[in-house]
Design a protein around this motif. Sequence first.
Motif, short mmCIF file in Angstrom:
data_model
loop_
_atom_site.label_atom_id
_atom_site.label_comp_id
_atom_site.label_asym_id
_atom_site.label_seq_id
_atom_site.Cartn_x
_atom_site.Cartn_y
_atom_site.Cartn_z
N PHE A 133 9.06 5.78 0.32
CA PHE A 133 8.12 4.70 0.02
C PHE A 133 7.21 4.43 1.21
O PHE A 133 5.99 4.30 1.06
CB PHE A 133 8.89 3.45 -0.38
CG PHE A 133 7.99 2.33 -0.81
CD1 PHE A 133 7.48 2.29 -2.09
CD2 PHE A 133 7.66 1.31 0.08
CE1 PHE A 133 6.64 1.25 -2.50
CE2 PHE A 133 6.82 0.27 -0.32
CZ PHE A 133 6.32 0.25 -1.60
N SER A 134 7.79 4.37 2.41
CA SER A 134 6.98 4.13 3.62
C SER A 134 5.98 5.25 3.85
O SER A 134 4.82 4.99 4.16
CB SER A 134 7.89 4.01 4.85
OG SER A 134 8.69 2.86 4.75
N LYS B 194 4.69 7.21 1.63
CA LYS B 194 3.66 7.10 0.60
C LYS B 194 2.66 6.01 0.97
O LYS B 194 1.45 6.22 0.89
CB LYS B 194 4.33 6.80 -0.75
CG LYS B 194 3.42 7.00 -1.93
CD LYS B 194 4.18 6.87 -3.23
CE LYS B 194 4.40 5.42 -3.53
NZ LYS B 194 4.80 5.13 -4.90
N GLU B 195 3.16 4.86 1.40
CA GLU B 195 2.29 3.74 1.78
C GLU B 195 1.42 4.08 2.99
O GLU B 195 0.30 3.61 3.09
CB GLU B 195 3.14 2.50 2.08
CG GLU B 195 3.82 1.91 0.86
CD GLU B 195 2.83 1.35 -0.15
OE1 GLU B 195 2.02 0.49 0.24
OE2 GLU B 195 2.88 1.77 -1.32
N GLU B 196 1.98 4.88 3.90
CA GLU B 196 1.25 5.25 5.12
C GLU B 196 0.39 6.50 4.93
O GLU B 196 -0.21 7.00 5.87
CB GLU B 196 2.24 5.48 6.27
CG GLU B 196 2.99 4.21 6.67
CD GLU B 196 4.17 4.49 7.59
OE1 GLU B 196 4.18 5.55 8.24
OE2 GLU B 196 5.07 3.63 7.64
N ASN B 197 0.37 7.01 3.69
CA ASN B 197 -0.42 8.19 3.35
C ASN B 197 -0.02 9.43 4.16
O ASN B 197 -0.85 10.23 4.55
CB ASN B 197 -1.92 7.90 3.49
CG ASN B 197 -2.75 8.85 2.64
OD1 ASN B 197 -2.28 9.37 1.63
ND2 ASN B 197 -3.97 9.10 3.05
#
Length: 116
Positions: free
Chosen positions: A80-81, A83-86
Amino acid sequence: ARNTVLSASAKGFKKKQQEVVGFLEANKIDFKELDIAGDEDNRRWMRENVPGEKKPQNGIPLPPQIFNEEQYCGDFDSFFSAKEENIIYSFLGLARHGGVQEDIEFKASLNNLARP
């Protein structure tokens, strides 16, 4: 590279698994799901291949756990992290060229842990 996601069908795990699988499908990352509910060898593989520092105190890692072949990528929170941080493609060990990810098979395994 061949990636693996180990997760569970229990309610809390199922939602996380669906988020991982949904992301893979939406981004056209090939993967294969394996239901390992009744497969002790696959459960053992997951437990043995999650690094010690990533395991909870009881020694049994909670799904989903993500691997690239034998290389551990991380758990759902790490996914998840990333993904959020691209940085999800590097997290998964996948290369991107000109914004297009290479055609790399992603194998997702379902780890259905015995419910109490």
